[in-house]
Write an enzyme that holds these catalytic residues in place. Sequence first.
Site, PDB file in Angstrom:
ATOM      1  CE  LYS A  35      -4.560  -1.375   1.427  1.00 14.00           C
ATOM      2  NZ  LYS A  35      -5.688  -1.169   2.345  1.00 14.00           N
TER       3      LYS A  35
ATOM      4  CE  LYS B 260      -6.063  -8.579  -2.317  1.00 14.86           C
ATOM      5  NZ  LYS B 260      -6.102  -7.976  -0.984  1.00 14.86           N
TER       6      LYS B 260
ATOM      7  CE  LYS C 209     -13.159  -3.692  -0.650  1.00 15.83           C
ATOM      8  NZ  LYS C 209     -14.023  -4.340   0.265  1.00 15.83           N
TER       9      LYS C 209
HETATM   10  P1  TYM Z   1     -10.817  -6.381   3.276  1.00 18.78           P
HETATM   11  O1  TYM Z   1     -11.912  -5.389   3.420  1.00 18.78           O
HETATM   12  O2  TYM Z   1      -9.685  -6.058   2.358  1.00 18.78           O
HETATM   13  O3  TYM Z   1     -11.401  -7.759   2.828  1.00 18.78           O
HETATM   14  C1  TYM Z   1     -12.467  -8.401   3.545  1.00 18.78           C
HETATM   15  C2  TYM Z   1     -12.257  -9.906   3.532  1.00 18.78           C
HETATM   16  O4  TYM Z   1     -12.201 -10.395   2.177  1.00 18.78           O
HETATM   17  C3  TYM Z   1     -11.026 -11.174   1.999  1.00 18.78           C
HETATM   18  N1  TYM Z   1     -10.554 -11.003   0.605  1.00 18.78           N
HETATM   19  C4  TYM Z   1     -10.342 -12.006  -0.244  1.00 18.78           C
HETATM   20  N2  TYM Z   1     -10.466 -13.338  -0.111  1.00 18.78           N
HETATM   21  C5  TYM Z   1     -10.179 -14.099  -1.201  1.00 18.78           C
HETATM   22  N3  TYM Z   1      -9.759 -13.597  -2.394  1.00 18.78           N
HETATM   23  C6  TYM Z   1      -9.616 -12.258  -2.562  1.00 18.78           C
HETATM   24  N4  TYM Z   1      -9.227 -11.780  -3.733  1.00 18.78           N
HETATM   25  C7  TYM Z   1      -9.911 -11.404  -1.457  1.00 18.78           C
HETATM   26  N5  TYM Z   1      -9.891 -10.057  -1.289  1.00 18.78           N
HETATM   27  C8  TYM Z   1     -10.278  -9.839  -0.018  1.00 18.78           C
HETATM   28  C9  TYM Z   1     -10.024 -10.631   3.011  1.00 18.78           C
HETATM   29  O5  TYM Z   1      -9.031 -11.579   3.322  1.00 18.78           O
HETATM   30  C10 TYM Z   1     -10.923 -10.327   4.186  1.00 18.78           C
HETATM   31  O6  TYM Z   1     -11.138 -11.476   4.964  1.00 18.78           O
HETATM   32  N6  TYM Z   1      -8.082  -5.633   7.392  1.00 18.78           N
HETATM   33  C11 TYM Z   1      -9.275  -6.272   6.875  1.00 18.78           C
HETATM   34  C12 TYM Z   1     -10.537  -5.838   7.595  1.00 18.78           C
HETATM   35  C13 TYM Z   1     -10.451  -6.022   9.063  1.00 18.78           C
HETATM   36  C14 TYM Z   1     -10.549  -7.242   9.790  1.00 18.78           C
HETATM   37  C15 TYM Z   1     -10.405  -6.901  11.172  1.00 18.78           C
HETATM   38  C16 TYM Z   1     -10.734  -8.572   9.410  1.00 18.78           C
HETATM   39  C17 TYM Z   1     -10.271  -5.019   9.977  1.00 18.78           C
HETATM   40  N7  TYM Z   1     -10.238  -5.570  11.230  1.00 18.78           N
HETATM   41  C18 TYM Z   1     -10.457  -7.872  12.170  1.00 18.78           C
HETATM   42  C19 TYM Z   1     -10.775  -9.532  10.415  1.00 18.78           C
HETATM   43  C20 TYM Z   1     -10.635  -9.205  11.766  1.00 18.78           C
HETATM   44  C21 TYM Z   1      -9.432  -5.914   5.404  1.00 18.78           C
HETATM   45  O7  TYM Z   1      -8.938  -4.913   4.951  1.00 18.78           O
HETATM   46  O8  TYM Z   1     -10.236  -6.761   4.693  1.00 18.78           O
END
Ligand code: TYM
Length: 337
Positions: free
Chosen positions: A120, A202, A205
């Site tokens: 990032k 990956k 969005k």
């Molecule tokens: P975020 O918002 O990027 O993504 C949400 C969830 O989707 C999963 N994910 C994917 N899984 C498979 N293939 C992909 N291409 C893909 N893109 C995203 C992510 O692994 C995630 O599970 N930091 C986290 C949000 C967060 C969080 C937490 C999660 C904040 N605090 C505490 C768990 C526990 C995030 O940015 O996810």
Amino acid sequence: MEEAVKTERKKVILSGIQPTGVFTLGNYIGAIRNWDKMQDEYNCAYFVADLHSLTVRQDPAALRKQTLDAFALVLACGIDPEKSLVFIQSHVPSHAELNWILSCYAQFGELSRMTQFKDKSAKHADNVNAGLFTYPVLMAGDILLYQPDFVPVGADQKQHLEFTRDIVTRFNNLYGNVFRMPEAYIPKEGARVMSLQDPTKKMSKSDENVNAFVSILDEPNVIINKFKRAVTDSEKEICYREGKDGINNLMSIYSVVTGLTYEQIEKDFEGKGYGDFKLAVGEAVVEKLRPIRENFNRISKDKAYLEETYRKGAEMATGISERTLSKVKKKVGLLAK
Ligand code: TYM
């Protein structure tokens, strides 16, 4: 014996998602589809991680709308507020408070090694802010406040979960058994859904190429066209094999949405072309996402219901998280008021 089983503590699940843009098929397959499945068996808590989104510059009005939409989307994906705790992160002050305390127990060196920070900060080189750097600490706090057993996430969050576990070991060694050790729950299939335009990357969005990702609210014809355009290879055979990244990704998506094994898929598409296969994957995804789109159209219109639901969620989450927070404050030596 039976009595003992009955009184056993229900395992706790917690996870979150950022409200930056409509969720992708990757978010759904890697994480949310498992959130839904866990609701009957476990005590689940799910939240919209709006504080995390501030690490990248946001348009304020757009972020407010996206947060409400993300909350509605979580519900549309089958998360039932009667069964699970659902809330918005910034409505629960304990998250920001624990973030500060834990940041004093996180080392500069370990945070510098986080791959997401490196990625990032390269992508947003003009805004490498302190929040981007301490993001994993906020996430560790999100998790530990609720003392979960499992955290269902995609493979890209594994390193953050390992960091959280390191914090638990460090903190508990100093102060006794304060935090439960959480475990990442990463699905065997679909933990890393890849871009449809570059299957070595990956699915995200924030990809500039909209054909690289499927958003879970895309119209059926849009979804089909994105799959038709998916980058594959110059061979003909539909099989899961090293080096066939594009086909492997499509097989993994198809397997998750249809429940078919790779062997069954290979057999069904023997002698058929990539065009047939891509269309079949697109159609299966359309069917899987159809109820979510319909639910979202209904739920997102009902602003009063959404407000009532996130307010209730915030109140409950505040109560639960404050129990852990006050224990932490006492342990580290903060004077109670
Ligand atoms: P975020 O918002 O990027 O993504 C949400 C969830 O989707 C999963 N994910 C994917 N899984 C498979 N293939 C992909 N291409 C893909 N893109 C995203 C992510 O692994 C995630 O599970 N930091 C986290 C949000 C967060 C969080 C937490 C999660 C904040 N605090 C505490 C768990 C526990 C995030 O940015 O996810």
